[in-house]
Scaffold this motif. Structure first.
Motif: not given
Length: 269
Positions: A145, A147, A189, A191, A194, A197-198
């Motif tokens: 990701f 991140c 950024r 994780c 991310q 959203e995943y």
């Protein structure tokens, strides 16, 4: 009525074939989505996976219900067809409940994931072995990701070092080489967002699969109960015809004594 019940019979048989095919498709979709979330179970928690697990179980059960529906439709027994229709109703209700469950999780997933990731980070941040399973999980997450940590590289301030996977390097190739590259640019950024959203995306897929299956499979409810009604109507018509034939047979007068060949007077004894 016989033609009508025959038409409904073949329509329901066709539906049961499509019902089984939808169950196979649902099994593949839910299994794939469950796998995609299961590989990050340490970060998102197992609660997120429950709707996908339920949908996978319903796909297996749906295959059994389709087989039962096929057998009962061929037998054309009214009570059996009704029972098959009730089973289809239960399947549709549970699949729709799975849709609602997934949407509820979709709405509340951000807090759950952040809490789970923070706890897991605190448990594993002190591990010094770069080849430990927990460290490798974080490395793969960082590279996948792009991140670093939960909310950013600052999460590693307390540990005194930032893993090289936070800039896309680390023991992630086929040989699991040790850290040798110099990390000059860190992913800024975290994780948490991310992965949030995943997980939301995959939960939405689970919800849409459950909703689509429940809507398409609900058509079988109407077909099955229309068939049950057609069987009942045909049975009642058959009973009425049989009763009419019996009544006409016993109600016919016996005119044999009034025939011309009958004796004019009764014999004397």
């Amino acid at each position: 009525m016989a033609l009508s019940s025959s038409c409904w019979k073949y329509l329901v048989l066709t539906f049961n074939v499509l019902f089984a095919m939808s169950a196979v498709a649902l099994f593949g979709i839910s299994g794939f989505l469950l796998y995609r979330m299961f590989i990050y179970r340490h970060f998102i928690g197992v609660n997120v996976e429950y709707p996908a697990i339920l949908l996978l179980m319903m796909a297996i059960i749906t295959c059994s219900v389709a087989w039962i529906g096929w057998r009962t439709t061929k037998s054309m027994h009214h009570i059996h067809v009704v029972m098959a229709g009730i089973l289809i109703v239960l399947v549709v209700i549970i699949e729709f409940s799975c849709f609602v469950w997934a949407m509820v999780d979709w709405d509340n997933i951000e807090i759950d994931i952040k809490s789970t990731m923070t706890n897991y980070f605190m448990e594993t941040s002190e591990i010094k072995d770069p080849n430990s399973p927990d460290t490798l999980r974080w490395d793969k997450l960082h590279v996948k990701f792009e991140c670093c940590g939960v909310s950013g590289p600052s999460d590693y301030t307390s540990t005194g070092h930032v893993p090289f996977s936070c800039c896309g390097q680390g023991p992630l190739d086929s040989l699991h080489k040790p850290y040798t590259a110099d990390c000059s640019t860190l992913y800024q950024r975290g994780c948490g967002k991310q992965l949030h959203e995943y997980a939301k995306t995959h939960l939405l897929y689970v919800a849409m699969a459950a909703l689509t299956a429940s809507i398409l499979q609900s058509t079988g409810i109407f077909c099955t109960f229309f068939l049950a009604n057609a069987i009942l109507v045909r049975r009642r018509a058959s009973i009425r015809n049989s009763t009419s034939i019996r009544e006409s047979t016993f109600a016919a007068p016996d005119d044999s004594l009034l025939s011309p060949t009958a004796p004019a007077t009764l014999p004397k004894f």
